[in-house]
Structure formats: structure tokens, C-alpha cells
Design an enzyme around this catalytic site. Structure first.
Site, PDB file in Angstrom:
ATOM      1  N   GLY B  12       0.820  -1.203   0.000  1.00 52.38           N
ATOM      2  CA  GLY B  12       0.000   0.000   0.000  1.00 52.38           C
ATOM      3  C   GLY B  12       0.858   1.259   0.000  1.00 52.38           C
ATOM      4  N   ASN B  13       2.083   1.141   0.548  1.00 51.95           N
ATOM      5  CA  ASN B  13       2.979   2.294   0.571  1.00 51.95           C
ATOM      6  C   ASN B  13       3.510   2.674  -0.813  1.00 51.95           C
ATOM      7  OD1 ASN B  13       4.467  -0.009   0.469  1.00 51.95           O
ATOM      8  ND2 ASN B  13       5.882   0.529   2.115  1.00 51.95           N
ATOM      9  N   LYS B 130      -0.920  -7.419  15.517  1.00 51.25           N
ATOM     10  CA  LYS B 130      -0.780  -6.438  14.449  1.00 51.25           C
ATOM     11  C   LYS B 130      -1.485  -5.135  14.833  1.00 51.25           C
ATOM     12  CE  LYS B 130       0.236  -5.803   9.986  1.00 51.25           C
ATOM     13  NZ  LYS B 130       1.571  -5.961   9.447  1.00 51.25           N
ATOM     14  N   LYS B 215      -0.612  -9.370   2.768  1.00 55.43           N
ATOM     15  CA  LYS B 215      -0.948  -9.362   1.341  1.00 55.43           C
ATOM     16  C   LYS B 215      -0.026 -10.277   0.529  1.00 55.43           C
ATOM     17  CE  LYS B 215       2.174  -6.456  -0.893  1.00 55.43           C
ATOM     18  NZ  LYS B 215       3.163  -6.699   0.143  1.00 55.43           N
ATOM     19  N   LYS B 277       7.587 -12.262   2.807  1.00 50.22           N
ATOM     20  CA  LYS B 277       7.766 -12.339   1.349  1.00 50.22           C
ATOM     21  C   LYS B 277       8.472 -13.646   0.959  1.00 50.22           C
ATOM     22  CE  LYS B 277       8.080  -7.355   1.215  1.00 50.22           C
ATOM     23  NZ  LYS B 277       6.637  -7.137   1.268  1.00 50.22           N
TER      24      LYS B 277
END
Lengths: 321, 321
Positions: B12-13, B130, B215, B277
Site C-alpha cells: 500500500g505504501n 498487528k 498481502k 515475502k
């Protein structure tokens, strides 16, 4: 063989009525009720496209943006529309999936972010009339008018509001995708809030605009683009009235296009409520559509059996028996 | 023949970086940059699925909801996720459509509201970690903990924040629709923010939950469900580092799954950044995927020619020449 396809349009107030606070739990329950109705149409053998309004929801979001404006830069109306397509699409989609599961119907649901093209030269842009979002103080209204070039009007003695144009939709952008999905047996939620209004600018590129597309006009356009078999407009009343509030007031069960146009010309249908619905119906039938059904959610089942609702049809010869 | 399909995930960044204010105009420009990159992949002959994060965007929305909480009932995190899928989906979709128009590429874009199922018994729910949304005062934090049963923790000396679980995704709900659309040549934006988390409750029905789905994990799952040919994870660095910050620090251009798992076990990749990731990449390759590419947006073109980025592959025998 192509399946029978129905397109159903209902207002944002079906999920957030005036007499509720707008709590998420209330909206979820309303989504559940809407889902039961939608799945009942599927169980009658129709494939289904759903177009919902977003008036109360986007109004609330604009208030939230304004309240936090000193901390978070607010988004413009087009982006806010997209956000309500997200929240309402999710609530409806989940409720419909659950209703399908209750009936052991194996069917996927697609909820699409939907841009709708309007004409950048639409005369509506010269005369914005649709109030949106919060009431502002005179001071803040003047500031916003100067800084953001918004048109602000005094509204019902409660303060100042922004007004935007309500241009006619000319293309539901992903109509090819919507048609393919519904023909493949998916339930499609699209053009929520009438769609996110975009113009095609001088360079041939899409540009968002702050405007409100009437969801009944967007639904009518999509019904024509997809060539659906049945177009249903849900509203607050069981049947359309003629001479409303007069001694000879009467509910009508069938209106031909010619009758509907005559009544429109006579000012029978107020511009803010029944007018756009009748006009949306007329446009759909004049483009070759077979039948539009205008009724209340609680009467839809009876209306689909010709026992309630108002049908708009091309001519009396085609009147259902 | 089935087309080659790429799935690209970015944060999103990429649309709202730390050093920007989050103005809509900034996000639009960033969406334009992202769109140029995405269309460059299409021009290399790939069909395309896009998964974006929503961290800064949903954080801002939660602040807006909180600021207006005395006027408008706030939505829960799952509904807020859906709203960012709307706003970001719209901005990206419009920018991609414009970039396609600039290159005279006739291709439709579908942006889907996406529910992602998580296991209601996921151990993550027992230990929410989170942080999301605004910082609260101690008083308000205690009230929210009591009224809404939120877990609140003190965060970085700036106040109290809500923490939610980060469960693993187990099913991207409309994966059949996504597969069909991308195979039919549509660009699909889906599972934004990792998707809207839902559980299947004791009655077999979908229920929204307040959680954050990573994500990259959601992208990896979708890459497996659709069986894409190339899975790209965009991040802030050109290549993955080993022994980062130590004298023998080294960039790696290729990692086999076994090497990646060994490095993960050795704690080479921090849990908040590169860890998920690499894990997402490993899960994709172990399920039969061919290749994962981790790199920075500015190096993607070179990476697709084997001149930059880090590839994760099954074994050295499959290493590209």
C-alpha cells in the site's frame, strides 16, 4: 441457450433507512433481507445483476472525511463512491453467499468496482443541483468554495451544503465483463451508487469527476448494454400512483411507454423520486427492453406473478395475461 | 493455448509512501507510476493479476472513522478493508485504463471486492499482534477494550493502539472468477489489502472478522489457486540480502527453496518485512510454482531479463541461464 437475466435496482436506503442510526449491525441485517429477496429471484430461474444506491452511505462517509480533515486529507466524491461500492458490495456479497449456502445453491458472486462514463459536456455540469455530504457553517462553506471551487448552497435552514451535477450515464465501463460473468451464471453486483462518474478528457483519458449519477439511470443503461430480460426497480411503494394526493388518485398496474411519457410531461412524477424511475424504465423499453417492474421489496414475489407492482411495457398488445 | 499469467504484489505504501501526506493527488500520481509498470508487463505478453496492500490507507480510514465516531457509527476493520479495495481499486483501475489507452491496447480491467477465508481456529486469533488504526488515550483505550472487546496495547510511547490477529489465508473466495477473467485476457485487481478476512462459522456461514491478512501470503495463495506462471513481489530493495548489516553482507540473485528455508530458520529475514515475502515465495514454489521474483519497481524490467532482482526457484537445475 442464453439464460434469462434480471437486473434489480434498489436504493441505498434499503440498507440504511432514515429511521435507523446507520450502525454496521443494522446494515448487515438489511443486507441479509436484501439477499433473501435476491436469492428468491435466482430460485425463479433468473441470472442476476444487482445495482444499489449509496446516498446515505456516501453522505456519512463525506461527513467522516470532513470531521477528520485536519488529520487526514479527504478524498473527492468519486473516490468516496468507490469506497461505498467496497463496503456495500462486501456486505451484500457476503449476505448473498450465505443465503446461497442456506439453499445449497452453488453460485459465485462478483462485486465489481464500476466506473461509469458521463459526457464532459453534459449540460448538468453547468447547473449543479444535487446536495451531498455534511452541512457546513457559512465561514467554512465560503472557504471550501474558494479553495476547492465547490458550489455551495444554503440548504433547509440547517447550513450550507455542496451541490454537484447529476449527469446522464453514457457507458458502464466494464459492461463486457459484467455480461460475461452473468451469462456464466455468476451473480454480479455492479454500478453501486450509480457508478463512479468519470469523463473522457481532451486527451482521450479517463478523469474522475465530482458528480452523482442517478442509480436508476445507470441501472437502465446497464440493462440495455447487457440486454437483460427483466428490469426491476425497487422503491418504497407497491405501485406507481397517478394523480397522487388528488380525489381521482389511482394505482396503476400497467403503463405503456406512451402513457408513461404523457404522465411525465404532465408532471405526474416528481423529479426527485418517481420521475427518474419512470424515465429509466421508458429508456429501457424504448431501446427494445421487454418489461420493467416497479414495486416494493415486500411485494416483489407477488409482482413477478402479475399480482402486484406496476409494469411498464411497450404497448397494450404485449400486456401479460 | 492458455496465456502466460503473471501475478504482481506490491505494498500500500507504493501508493502512499511514508514521506508523503496522503493527498489524493499524490496517490493518483503513484497509481499512474504503478500503472505504467503494470502495463509494461502486459506488453511483455503476460496476462496480469494485481494484489496491492492497504496498510497506510486503512490506517487513515480508521482514523477518519474514529474522529467522526460521535456523529457516524464507525465500521469494523473488515468493512474498512473493503472500502480501501474500493478506493485503491478505482485509482489503479483508472490509471491502468489510461495507460492502456496511451498504448492503444484494447483490454478491460476488473477490480473485484475480494473476501479471503481464514481458519476460525487459526492460532493467530489467540495472540493478536498487528497494530491498526489510530493512537488512543489511555482512557479511550480502556473504554474501547471494555465496550468492543478490542485488545489494546501501548505502542512506541505515543499512546494505545488496537491490535488484531494476522491469520493465514486459506481460500481467496472468488478465485474461479479471477481465473476466468484473467484467462479471458482481462487485467484483474483482487485481494487488495490481502483481502477482506472472513471465517466460516459453526453454521457454515461467512462471517467478517477483524484481522489483517498479509498481502504477500494472500498473493501467494491466489498465485497457487490460479496457477500463474510468474509471481512477482515488489518491495523497497533491488535484491534480497543475506547477513544484512554484517561484514559478509551479500545480495543474492538466486535462492533455492531449500536455501530460503534455511535462511528463514536462521532468522535472516525479519518477520515484519522480508520474512513473509520469502515465506510466501517458498509456499508458492513448493506447491509447484516455477519462479518468484523479488525486486524493486525501478528494477523490474531488468529483473525480468535476469539482470536484477532475486529469484526464488525450486532447485539450481532450474536456474535460468
Amino acid at each position: 441457450m442464453r439464460p434469462k437475466i434480471a437486473l434489480v435496482a434498489f436504493g441505498g436506503n434499503a440498507m440504511l433507512p432514515d429511521d435507523q442510526r446507520g450502525l454496521q449491525a443494522e446494515q448487515m441485517r438489511n443486507a441479509q433481507k436484501a439477499a433473501e429477496l435476491m436469492v428468491s429471484i435466482v430460485r425463479k430461474g433468473y441470472e442476476l445483476i444487482i445495482v444499489h444506491g449509496n446516498g446515505p452511505q456516501v453522505g456519512n462517509l463525506l461527513i467522516q472525511m470532513e470531521e477528520a480533515a485536519n488529520k487526514i486529507p479527504p478524498y473527492s466524491l468519486d473516490v468516496c463512491d468507490a469506497m461505498t461500492e467496497g463496503s456495500m458490495g462486501f456486505m451484500l456479497e457476503r449476505a448473498i453467499i450465505n443465503e446461497l449456502r442456506r439453499h445449497s445453491i452453488d453460485k459465485e458472486v462478483a462485486s465489481l468496482i464500476t466506473q461509469v462514463v458521463v459526457d464532459k459536456n453534459d449540460p448538468a455540469f453547468g447547473k449543479p443541483t444535487k446536495p451531498v455530504g455534511p452541512f457546513y457553517s457559512k465561514y467554512r462553506a465560503q472557504m471550501l468554495a474558494r479553495e476547492k471551487k465547490w458550489t455551495m448552497v444554503e440548504d433547509s435552514g440547517r447550513g450550507y451544503r455542496k451541490v454537484v451535477a447529476s449527469p446522464k450515464p453514457i457507458d458502464v465501463v466494464p459492461n463486457g465483463i459484467i455480461r460475461e460473468l452473468v451469462e456464466a451464471g455468476r451473480i454480479v453486483i455492479a454500478a453501486g451508487g450509480g457508478g463512479i462518474p468519470v469523463i473522457i478528457n481532451g486527451n482521450g483519458l479517463f478523469e474522475g469527476v465530482e458528480a452523482v449519477i442517478d442509480k436508476d439511470y445507470a441501472a437502465s443503461l446497464l440493462a440495455r448494454e447487457v440486454k437483460v430480460d427483466l428490469f426491476v426497480i425497487l422503491t418504497a411503494i407497491e405501485r406507481v400512483f397517478i394523480n397522487f394526493g388528488k380525489p381521482d388518485q389511482a394505482e396503476v398496474s400497467v403503463l405503456t411507454v406512451d402513457e408513461a411519457k404523457k404522465h411525465l410531461a404532465d408532471g405526474q412524477f416528481p423529479p426527485g423520486s418517481m420521475g427518474p424511475k419512470i424515465r429509466a424504465a421508458v429508456e429501457y423499453i424504448e431501446a427494445g427492453g421487454r418489461e420493467v417492474l416497479i414495486t416494493k421489496d415486500s411485494h416483489l414475489k407477488a409482482a413477478m406473478l402479475n399480482r402486484s407492482g406496476t409494469r411498464i411495457i411497450a404497448s397494450r398488445e404485449e400486456e401479460p395475461q
